[in-house]
Design an enzyme around this catalytic site. Sequence first.
Site, PDB file in Angstrom:
ATOM      1  N   GLY A  83       0.809  -1.214   0.000  1.00  0.00           N
ATOM      2  CA  GLY A  83       0.000   0.000   0.000  1.00  0.00           C
ATOM      3  C   GLY A  83       0.841   1.262   0.000  1.00  0.00           C
ATOM      4  O   GLY A  83       0.405   2.311   0.481  1.00  0.00           O
ATOM      5  N   LEU A 119       0.059  -2.200   4.898  1.00  0.00           N
ATOM      6  CA  LEU A 119      -0.927  -1.118   4.825  1.00  0.00           C
ATOM      7  C   LEU A 119      -1.869  -1.300   3.645  1.00  0.00           C
ATOM      8  O   LEU A 119      -2.830  -0.544   3.495  1.00  0.00           O
ATOM      9  CB  LEU A 119      -0.216   0.239   4.700  1.00  0.00           C
ATOM     10  N   ALA A 176      -4.863  -2.557   1.396  1.00  0.00           N
ATOM     11  CA  ALA A 176      -6.217  -3.040   1.695  1.00  0.00           C
ATOM     12  C   ALA A 176      -7.210  -2.404   0.735  1.00  0.00           C
ATOM     13  O   ALA A 176      -6.912  -1.392   0.100  1.00  0.00           O
ATOM     14  CB  ALA A 176      -6.614  -2.693   3.135  1.00  0.00           C
ATOM     15  N   SER A 189      -7.771  -1.539  12.479  1.00  0.00           N
ATOM     16  CA  SER A 189      -8.643  -0.378  12.298  1.00  0.00           C
ATOM     17  C   SER A 189      -9.661  -0.251  13.414  1.00  0.00           C
ATOM     18  O   SER A 189     -10.158  -1.258  13.951  1.00  0.00           O
ATOM     19  CB  SER A 189      -9.379  -0.501  10.956  1.00  0.00           C
ATOM     20  N   GLU A 226     -12.543   0.468  12.899  1.00  0.00           N
ATOM     21  CA  GLU A 226     -13.794  -0.096  12.375  1.00  0.00           C
ATOM     22  C   GLU A 226     -14.041  -1.498  12.913  1.00  0.00           C
ATOM     23  O   GLU A 226     -15.162  -2.004  12.822  1.00  0.00           O
ATOM     24  CB  GLU A 226     -13.776  -0.109  10.852  1.00  0.00           C
ATOM     25  N   TYR A 234     -15.647  -4.612   5.548  1.00  0.00           N
ATOM     26  CA  TYR A 234     -14.288  -4.121   5.796  1.00  0.00           C
ATOM     27  C   TYR A 234     -13.882  -4.386   7.242  1.00  0.00           C
ATOM     28  O   TYR A 234     -12.788  -4.900   7.517  1.00  0.00           O
ATOM     29  CB  TYR A 234     -14.207  -2.624   5.486  1.00  0.00           C
TER      30      TYR A 234
END
Length: 332
Positions: free
Chosen positions: A10, A80, A82, A125, A127, A149
């Site tokens: 990433g 990183l 994704a 994350s 999330e 996600y």
Amino acid sequence: MADRSALITGITGQDGSYLAELLVEKGYRVFGLVRRLSTPNLSNLAAIVDRVTLLDGDLIDQSSLNQAVLRADPQEVYNLGAQSFVMASFSQPALTGEITGLGTLRLLEAVKAHAPTARVYQASSSEMFGHVEREPQDESTPFHPRSPYGVAKVYSYWAAINYREAYSLYVANGILFNHESPRRGLEFVTRKITDGVARIRAGRATRITLGNLDARRDWGYAPDYVDFMWRTLQHSRPDDFVGATGTAHSVREFAEAAFRAAGIRDWERYVRTDPALHRPAEVYNLRGDPSKAARELGWRASTSFEELVRLMVEADLERYHIDPKGAPAPGR
């Protein structure tokens, strides 16, 4: 640290590019995994593209990951890469699982086979917390993801811990809360707001259409957070840390601050909401507790919410050739 090498998946994204700059400054040899595209987007790496080595590869292709690890021979690996846009994960759940979830497993397999002494940072994350019953959230808060996600990130989180425990690999999770910058993609709400404000100031638009204005997030500045990533891998032992500012603001507050930074009054005149932009399962309030990172890594977020918004707005104003320090446009 001239003898140290790092591999970043990433690398062309927001976090990857800032991290690459940080590591180059520290004297690392930096390798970055880049998906083969007809027109690669290397704009975020413009300042250092001649000082990093880009390797073709993809998190869905085991062979390319093996080759990347062999080529980089890294002491540090930062995963990183994704599919990181939450809303897109609802329309592309399988792809998100393949890249964001199983992609981590493939990378860990490559490290286990070809660089077992490397230290691995897994980008976890906030999330993962999703539907929270208490705040702030810390390393012990239960996960209740509310998107494909988030589910994929929970898989990656536990895969990282499993490889740490089963194979004695140095794998650390950084549970980062939202972090933004002028390099944030236009599909993300913060950048959608700051770009929209700049377009309005430039006379190119008359409104911004947003979803849930009441969702609250712990927003920090991305360059602060790549320092967190680096510090995580300098720790004496692999562990899991929350990276956050400790304060939360609503989307409404972000929009208000962005219009204010551009010198535009009565921000509500320019914002409309569309229920179609709401998530199928909303996450309402994320606020992190970074005290463990402060205590053990010596890390604290140093950029305030207002400063973050101002930096983003000014960068977007400059993109539209507007002097951020100039007087407000007539009628604004």
